[in-house]
Design an enzyme around this catalytic site. Structure first.
Site, mmCIF file in Angstrom:
data_model
loop_
_atom_site.group_PDB
_atom_site.id
_atom_site.type_symbol
_atom_site.label_atom_id
_atom_site.label_comp_id
_atom_site.label_asym_id
_atom_site.label_seq_id
_atom_site.Cartn_x
_atom_site.Cartn_y
_atom_site.Cartn_z
ATOM 1 N N GLU A 41 0.846 -1.207 0.000
ATOM 2 C CA GLU A 41 0.000 0.000 0.000
ATOM 3 C C GLU A 41 0.871 1.242 0.000
ATOM 4 O O GLU A 41 1.909 1.290 0.650
ATOM 5 C CB GLU A 41 -0.868 0.027 1.273
ATOM 6 C CG GLU A 41 -2.087 -0.841 1.202
ATOM 7 C CD GLU A 41 -2.932 -0.720 2.466
ATOM 8 O OE1 GLU A 41 -2.748 0.277 3.221
ATOM 9 O OE2 GLU A 41 -3.750 -1.615 2.700
ATOM 10 N N ARG A 98 -2.532 4.656 -25.101
ATOM 11 C CA ARG A 98 -2.702 3.847 -26.316
ATOM 12 C C ARG A 98 -3.967 2.984 -26.245
ATOM 13 O O ARG A 98 -4.423 2.470 -27.237
ATOM 14 C CB ARG A 98 -1.445 2.989 -26.552
ATOM 15 C CG ARG A 98 -0.297 3.820 -27.106
ATOM 16 C CD ARG A 98 0.996 3.043 -27.204
ATOM 17 N NE ARG A 98 1.608 2.827 -25.898
ATOM 18 C CZ ARG A 98 2.776 2.208 -25.709
ATOM 19 N NH1 ARG A 98 3.442 1.745 -26.739
ATOM 20 N NH2 ARG A 98 3.282 2.067 -24.498
ATOM 21 N N HIS A 132 -1.229 10.096 -26.739
ATOM 22 C CA HIS A 132 -1.108 9.272 -27.943
ATOM 23 C C HIS A 132 -2.164 9.644 -28.987
ATOM 24 O O HIS A 132 -1.899 9.631 -30.188
ATOM 25 C CB HIS A 132 -1.177 7.795 -27.583
ATOM 26 C CG HIS A 132 -1.085 6.905 -28.770
ATOM 27 N ND1 HIS A 132 0.025 6.881 -29.580
ATOM 28 C CD2 HIS A 132 -1.976 6.049 -29.318
ATOM 29 C CE1 HIS A 132 -0.180 6.032 -30.571
ATOM 30 N NE2 HIS A 132 -1.393 5.512 -30.429
ATOM 31 N N ASP A 172 4.497 5.242 -38.956
ATOM 32 C CA ASP A 172 3.148 4.675 -39.141
ATOM 33 C C ASP A 172 2.190 5.826 -39.438
ATOM 34 O O ASP A 172 2.570 7.007 -39.346
ATOM 35 C CB ASP A 172 2.686 3.843 -37.922
ATOM 36 C CG ASP A 172 2.741 4.601 -36.606
ATOM 37 O OD1 ASP A 172 2.591 5.841 -36.619
ATOM 38 O OD2 ASP A 172 2.932 3.966 -35.556
ATOM 39 N N LYS A 195 2.479 0.495 -41.340
ATOM 40 C CA LYS A 195 2.880 -0.470 -40.302
ATOM 41 C C LYS A 195 1.690 -1.307 -39.885
ATOM 42 O O LYS A 195 0.583 -0.796 -39.805
ATOM 43 C CB LYS A 195 3.418 0.307 -39.087
ATOM 44 C CG LYS A 195 3.756 -0.545 -37.879
ATOM 45 C CD LYS A 195 4.252 0.297 -36.704
ATOM 46 C CE LYS A 195 3.153 0.681 -35.743
ATOM 47 N NZ LYS A 195 3.636 1.406 -34.553
ATOM 48 N N ASP A 221 8.440 9.871 -34.075
ATOM 49 C CA ASP A 221 7.283 9.162 -33.503
ATOM 50 C C ASP A 221 6.924 9.823 -32.174
ATOM 51 O O ASP A 221 7.696 10.636 -31.648
ATOM 52 C CB ASP A 221 7.641 7.681 -33.294
ATOM 53 C CG ASP A 221 6.403 6.791 -33.326
ATOM 54 O OD1 ASP A 221 5.277 7.317 -33.331
ATOM 55 O OD2 ASP A 221 6.567 5.555 -33.351
ATOM 56 N N GLY A 227 10.840 -0.413 -28.933
ATOM 57 C CA GLY A 227 11.716 -0.146 -30.078
ATOM 58 C C GLY A 227 11.349 -0.945 -31.324
ATOM 59 O O GLY A 227 11.972 -0.771 -32.376
ATOM 60 N N GLY A 228 10.341 -1.803 -31.230
ATOM 61 C CA GLY A 228 9.950 -2.654 -32.371
ATOM 62 C C GLY A 228 9.599 -1.842 -33.611
ATOM 63 O O GLY A 228 10.039 -2.165 -34.722
ATOM 64 N N THR A 229 8.822 -0.773 -33.436
ATOM 65 C CA THR A 229 8.410 0.055 -34.571
ATOM 66 C C THR A 229 9.622 0.654 -35.274
ATOM 67 O O THR A 229 9.762 0.569 -36.496
ATOM 68 C CB THR A 229 7.484 1.195 -34.076
ATOM 69 O OG1 THR A 229 6.337 0.609 -33.483
ATOM 70 C CG2 THR A 229 7.086 2.139 -35.199
HETATM 71 C C1 R5P Z 1 2.082 3.462 -31.776
HETATM 72 O O1 R5P Z 1 1.106 3.718 -32.451
HETATM 73 C C2 R5P Z 1 2.997 4.507 -31.232
HETATM 74 O O2 R5P Z 1 2.904 5.693 -31.932
HETATM 75 C C3 R5P Z 1 4.434 4.018 -31.235
HETATM 76 O O3 R5P Z 1 4.842 3.788 -32.566
HETATM 77 C C4 R5P Z 1 4.562 2.748 -30.452
HETATM 78 O O4 R5P Z 1 3.920 2.852 -29.224
HETATM 79 C C5 R5P Z 1 6.000 2.385 -30.234
HETATM 80 O O5 R5P Z 1 6.061 1.168 -29.560
HETATM 81 P P1 R5P Z 1 7.253 0.169 -29.804
HETATM 82 O O6 R5P Z 1 8.522 0.961 -29.569
HETATM 83 O O7 R5P Z 1 7.053 -0.917 -28.770
HETATM 84 O O8 R5P Z 1 7.134 -0.348 -31.204
#
Ligand code: R5P
Length: 325
Positions: A41, A98, A132, A172, A195, A221, A227-229
């Site tokens: 808590e 998000r 977002h 994206d 994307k 972004d 970092g996947g995107t």
């Molecule tokens: C998604 O629509 C956001 O704009 C970012 O591109 C996303 O949240 C990035 O996440 P990650 O780094 O895990 O790909």
């Protein structure tokens, strides 16, 4: 600034953005005690009297997100019960943003729930940065100022990167508005990536609208999370003939494998450098630099403190500064 009527608190006393903003305003951060009981808590108590004061509470909702959110809610409750005059909540990075709509059956709209929790706890006003999606502003029935970092990012880029042969890239469709703004401010061309994301944290960039062959790229972004995107976008850009790739984003979360992925990309010359603002604290390293937005916060808070001025006029001034660089 008059410290008599206003008090600034940061639930994380080491948060650089809070400390730098207060310093620019000539204010001190007032002490607040935050501890946890043995069962987890959370307990918060401002260490100074706050009666009849306008208080400003900094809390960014990065990892551990739920802990930080609960700490914020409990501190708002503590302030409310201590008869403050006004509670201004400053959330540089707003987590759960998000989850702003039902994407499929039986899913929550957690951004709305978090907005309700903050309002119910007793916040009177919210200052936040690049949600977002802009529509989240409507989840609040209290005044909200939704700041943009594009002018500070543009100024930094103009001063620190050779923009010759540079093309701005949206990784994206969601990032297109921001990328278009940056390309307009820098007078550079724009490319947009298609994307897809079949499950959370698994991004796949599949197509580029625009020609990046023999160009240097600057990807922009709102959030870098795992970092996947960005990594997927870089691979696609390199396969399409791009030269140097730079990356910038507002919120550098760098969760999970992000740092490892970017280190590898940097060492293999896939990414030249990453620039993020200080809405979230980032550990120093050779391939990430921070663009401070403390002057933006100080300018906005000065408007709050004086109760006069306009954020639109402030942005117009920033644009003039960029044009004169
Ligand atoms: C998604 O629509 C956001 O704009 C970012 O591109 C996303 O949240 C990035 O996440 P990650 O780094 O895990 O790909």
């Amino acid at each position: 600034m008059n410290q008599e009527k206003f008090l600034f608190f940061s639930l994380n006393p080491d948060f650089s953005l809070a400390k730098d903003t207060a310093k620019k305003l000539g204010m001190d951060l007032s002490p607040i005690k935050t501890t946890s009981f043995a069962d987890g808590e959370i307990f918060c108590q401002p260490s100074v009297s706050v009666r009849n004061k306008k208080v400003f509470i900094f809390q960014t909702l990065c990892k551990p997100v739920n802990e930080n959110l609960m700490q914020l809610l409990i501190s708002i409750d503590a302030f409310k019960r201590a008869a403050v005059k006004e509670i201004n909540v400053i959330i540089p990075y707003f987590a759960y943003a998000r989850q702003d709509r039902k994407t499929t059956g039986r899913t929550p709209i957690s951004a709305k729930l978090v907005s309700d929790l903050i309002t119910t706890a007793g916040a009177n006003r919210l200052l936040t940065v690049e949600l977002h999606s802009d529509q989240i502003q409507g989840f609040f029935d209290i005044p909200i100022d939704h700041l943009v970092t594009i002018y500070h990012i543009t100024e930094y880029i103009k001063k620190n990167i050779d923009i010759k042969d540079l093309i701005i890239v949206a990784p994206d469709f969601g990032a297109t508005k921001k990328a278009r703004k940056l390309s307009t401010l820098l007078n550079l061309p724009l490319a947009i990536i298609d994307k897809k994301r079949d499950e959370p944290n698994k991004a796949e960039c599949i197509h580029i609208f625009g020609n990046v062959n023999n160009k240097n790229c600057l990807i922009i972004d709102d959030i870098i999370d795992t970092g996947g995107t960005i990594i997927s976008a870089c691979k696609l850009l390199k396969n399409s003939g791009a030269n140097n790739i730079y990356v910038c984003a507002t919120h550098g979360l760098f969760n999970g494998p992000a740092i490892e992925r970017f280190k590898e990309a940097y060492e293999n010359s896939i990414i030249q450098h990453i620039y993020v603002t200080d809405t979230v604290e980032v550990a120093k390293n050779e391939f990430i630099s921070t663009i401070s937005i403390s002057s933006l916060f100080a300018d906005i808070l000065e408007i709050y403190l004086k109760n006069e001025g306009s954020i639109s006029n402030l942005y117009a001034k920033y644009i003039k500064n960029i044009e004169n660089l």
